[in-house]
Motif scaffolding. Structure first.
Motif, mmCIF file in Angstrom:
data_model
loop_
_atom_site.group_PDB
_atom_site.id
_atom_site.type_symbol
_atom_site.label_atom_id
_atom_site.label_comp_id
_atom_site.label_asym_id
_atom_site.label_seq_id
_atom_site.Cartn_x
_atom_site.Cartn_y
_atom_site.Cartn_z
ATOM 1 N N LEU A 1 3.969 3.836 -50.784
ATOM 2 C CA LEU A 1 5.025 4.541 -51.403
ATOM 3 C C LEU A 1 6.037 5.193 -50.234
ATOM 4 O O LEU A 1 7.259 5.160 -50.482
ATOM 5 N N HIS A 2 5.536 5.650 -49.234
ATOM 6 C CA HIS A 2 6.329 6.514 -48.134
ATOM 7 C C HIS A 2 6.025 5.917 -47.019
ATOM 8 O O HIS A 2 6.327 6.639 -45.878
ATOM 9 N N GLY A 3 5.508 4.829 -46.638
ATOM 10 C CA GLY A 3 5.418 4.288 -45.186
ATOM 11 C C GLY A 3 6.240 3.079 -45.349
ATOM 12 O O GLY A 3 7.216 2.763 -46.059
ATOM 13 N N ASP A 4 5.766 1.987 -44.301
ATOM 14 C CA ASP A 4 6.622 0.805 -44.231
ATOM 15 C C ASP A 4 5.918 -0.614 -44.792
ATOM 16 O O ASP A 4 6.117 -1.492 -44.230
ATOM 17 N N PHE A 5 4.988 -0.117 -45.691
ATOM 18 C CA PHE A 5 3.966 -1.459 -46.199
ATOM 19 C C PHE A 5 4.917 -2.407 -46.725
ATOM 20 O O PHE A 5 4.861 -3.560 -46.728
ATOM 21 N N PHE A 6 6.036 -2.104 -47.440
ATOM 22 C CA PHE A 6 6.729 -3.118 -48.362
ATOM 23 C C PHE A 6 8.123 -3.132 -47.547
ATOM 24 O O PHE A 6 8.995 -3.584 -48.319
ATOM 25 N N LYS A 7 8.436 -2.490 -46.409
ATOM 26 C CA LYS A 7 9.407 -2.719 -45.791
ATOM 27 C C LYS A 7 10.301 -3.983 -45.852
ATOM 28 O O LYS A 7 11.649 -3.926 -46.216
ATOM 29 N N ASP A 8 9.760 -4.991 -45.625
ATOM 30 C CA ASP A 8 10.496 -6.142 -45.768
ATOM 31 C C ASP A 8 10.094 -7.122 -46.725
ATOM 32 O O ASP A 8 10.686 -8.288 -46.920
ATOM 33 N N ALA A 9 9.692 -6.543 -47.826
ATOM 34 C CA ALA A 9 9.279 -7.333 -49.188
ATOM 35 C C ALA A 9 10.331 -6.915 -50.139
ATOM 36 O O ALA A 9 10.274 -7.754 -51.356
ATOM 37 N N ILE A 10 10.455 -5.570 -50.283
ATOM 38 C CA ILE A 10 11.265 -5.069 -51.506
ATOM 39 C C ILE A 10 12.490 -4.314 -50.807
ATOM 40 O O ILE A 10 12.493 -3.638 -49.722
#
Length: 677
Positions: A512-521
């Motif tokens: 939620l507060h990192g870049d795990f979904f940065k290029d997916a969402i």
């Protein structure tokens, strides 16, 4: 530049469960029961291990987005099989394969003795393959293939006991309701193809700003609609069917007619989460339409609150958990409407673990109770089924959002995200998700207390099985004493209980507060600030748990648990008195808001009435009437002409003379009339 994941590794993930399904399904008699579960479990285990490796590579920065097989080319439109692997996909792959693996192992114990043993393993392995193809796709065509494949296999699984009339009715109901949603879904895909000219996600998303400028070129009510709004609403109608949102939710409770393992697989990690995943994947489109987002928000709010109310009056242990699923899917949908897509999929992940745990725990209770599913016939099982008891308690605590448990981090994040939105439906959404906390805690612990605590209500009562697929003992009856289930049932419960407790604490920061979904969402932070405000208020998972001690949702959850304890353990006469006082409300809830009645007596009956009118008035009266009438007219004319064919020569000569006279008159009349003038 990020490294690329091996294509062979990605192909192994969906193909391993498919291979297991083919062996169990086509060679079930040859490999036997043992061979069927070994090959399918091995296939899903390989898929899980490979998915875990992919997740590890994604966390390290690796990505994959490429065509694996080009199926057909129609002009500029390319139809292909391709994979898109980023943080969203990798997370879904691990969740799907892990829960599926637990369900496969659990099935060995639950379906023991069932004559369709090999067929069931083939179905659930095929189900896993279908879901993996859906979440791994990089184009709308493959997405739709996976979408329809999970629908088809769910039809087979819900009606697995095909000699049981209620199961046949339930799988047909699920199939028809999902066709309604899928009609909207395919319209949305068709509009994307028509205006963007591509089936590929990346290419369609790149053209999204252009689509947002186009006015929908057909007359609609309420003035002009933007094309992007129509596309998003059509896509979400598909999600309403698959993820059981009001009013297309009616199929999900009836899906309990299938065996318990498939209830866990459908409700926890596969079919019903497909709609949530799809909307999150389509975030570049949805972010361009506040109208569509508000529609999503309101539908999710209705589902979250009103489906929870139905869980309060259920007495079938599986249906209580089923209505819990409906309510939690509503929470996920609310998060989508608030543009908190990462929060929605985060709740999807945590929910997958504790809801699979609760379903499999319910199945363990059903086995221990000799296939009696009525919670009114239980009580005091804590002493007889200690492993099922403690794991079910952990799952219930996670469900109601107990601080430090998995469900707490995702559910509280949803409530906070809704408070930060500025859409027209926000006020109702805030009320629905907040009130839903009390409702969830009440029905969850109502079930928990009735099943595991209080006086025992099963002594001296032989319980018949729910169907004829489970063997009796030598005397045709069952021993009434409950018992703990074998290790193949309890081991998955323990393995699911662990992430149900810790997964939220461990993953909230990167997800939620990192870049795990940065290029997916994609989120337009300026227009939809929910995630930005969540990030500003977040100071770590421990601080979040401590902060919740003074918040309304926590005390509503505590109030729900205490109320359930008081009503069903201390003063069991109170619920009956309330039921009598509020009998009209109870009647509405028992009839599930009359949605089934409306569908059967208004929609279905109306459709049959229209069909009968078109058949009798259109087909028989107009079409058949015109065809048969013309044939009759030709016959009548032929009959009249036939009267002239007498065979008498003088009649023919007379007709010829009359004909010549008429012809000459016609030719000479102009000359004669001119001469007379």
């Amino acid at each position: 530049m990020a490294s690329t994941i091996s294509q062979g590794l990605l192909l192994t993930i969906p193909l391993a469960p498919l291979a297991g399904a083919l062996i169990a399904g086509l060679a079930g008699k040859a490999v036997g029961r043992r061979g069927a579960h070994i090959c399918t479990i091995l296939g899903v285990a390989i898929a899980f291990i490979c998915s875990a490796l992919v997740l590890q590579q994604v966390v390290a920065g690796a990505r994959f987005n490429a065509t694996v097989y080009e199926w057909a080319v129609l002009g500029k439109l390319v139809m292909e099989v391709g994979f898109l692997v980023d943080g969203l996909t990798a997370m879904m792959m691990v969740v799907v394969t892990f829960v599926s693996l637990m369900v496969h192992i659990y099935t060995i114990g639950y379906m023991d003795g069932d004559p369709g043993y090999q067929r069931f393993f083939a179905y659930i392995s095929l189900f896993t393959f279908s879901m993996l193809m859906l979440v791994m796709s990089n184009n709308f065509l493959q997405l739709f293939f996976g979408w329809e494949a999970v629908g088809l296999v769910s039809y087979l699984l819900i009606g697995f006991w095909f000699k049981k009339p209620t199961a046949v009715f339930a799988n047909m109901k699920a199939f028809l309701v999902n066709r309604v949603g899928d009609f909207g879904f395919i319209l949305g895909i068709g509009l994307v193809v028509a205006y963007a000219g591509t089936l590929n996600y990346g290419e369609a998303f790149a053209k999204a700003p252009e689509l947002a400028k186009i006015v929908f070129p057909y007359p609609t009510w309420g003035g002009d609609w933007m094309l992007i709004t129509v596309i998003c609403i059509c896509l979400f109608i598909g999600a309403m069917g698959k993820s059981a949102q009001f009013p297309l939710h009616v199929w999900l409770p009836d899906s309990m007619e299938g065996p318990t393992p498939i209830s866990a697989l459908i409700h926890a990690a596969t079919m019903v989460t497909a709609g949530i995943f799809m909307v999150a994947r389509m975030s570049p489109l949805f972010e361009l339409s506040d109208t569509a987002l508000n529609f999503v928000l309101v539908i999710g709010s209705i589902t979250a609150l009103f489906m929870g109310f139905l869980g309060i009056i259920q007495n079938d242990i599986k249906r209580v958990v089923a209505y819990s699923t409906l309510s939690q899917l509503g929470y996920m949908t609310v998060a989508l409407g608030a543009s908190a897509y990462s929060v929605a999929v985060f709740h999807l992940m945590t929910h997958a673990f504790f809801k699979a745990l609760l379903f499999l725990g319910a199945g363990s209770v059903i086995i221990g109770m000799h296939h009696d599913q009525d919670i009114r016939n239980m009580g005091g099982l804590r002493k007889h089924m200690p492993i099922t008891w403690i794991t079910s308690l952990l799952g219930s605590l996670a469900l109601i959002g107990t601080p430090l448990f998995a469900g707490f981090y995702s559910k509280d994040s949803i409530i906070e995200a809704v408070h930060a939105t500025h859409l027209p439906g926000t006020s109702f959404a805030v009320f629905a998700v907040t009130a839903g906390v009390f409702v969830t805690a009440f029905y969850s612990f109502r079930m928990y207390f009735l099943v595991f605590h209080g006086k025992e209500r099963f002594h001296h009562k032989p319980f018949p099985p729910e169907d004829d697929h489970h063997a009796h003992d030598d005397h045709g009856h069952h021993d009434a004493t409950p018992h703990e289930t074998p290790w193949v049932v309890t081991a998955p419960l323990v393995l699911l209980a662990i992430p149900s407790v810790v997964i939220g604490f461990l993953t909230i920061t990167p997800m939620l507060h990192g870049d795990f979904f940065k290029d997916a969402i994609f989120v337009n932070a300026a227009a939809h600030p929910a995630m930005k405000e969540l990030a500003e208020a977040f100071h770590g998972p421990t601080a979040m748990a401590l902060h919740s001690l003074g918040t309304l949702p926590l005390w509503l959850a505590v109030a729900g648990v205490v109320t359930a304890w008081w009503f069903y353990l201390k003063q069991p006469s109170i619920p009956a008195a309330i039921g009598r006082a509020l009998s009209p409300v109870v009647t509405i809830l028992e009839n599930k808001y009359y949605m089934d009645w409306f569908n059967e007596h208004v929609l279905a009956a109306g459709a049959r009435l229209i069909g009968t009118g078109l058949w009798k008035g259109g087909d028989q009266a107009v079409i058949d009437g015109a065809i048969n009438g013309s044939a009759g007219a030709v016959g009548s004319l032929a009959g009249a002409v036939r009267q002239l064919q007498t065979g008498r020569l003088y009649q023919y000569a007379l007709v010829m003379l009359l004909g010549i006279f008429a012809l000459l008159t016609w030719q000479l009349w102009p000359l004669f009339s001119g001469f007379m003038r």
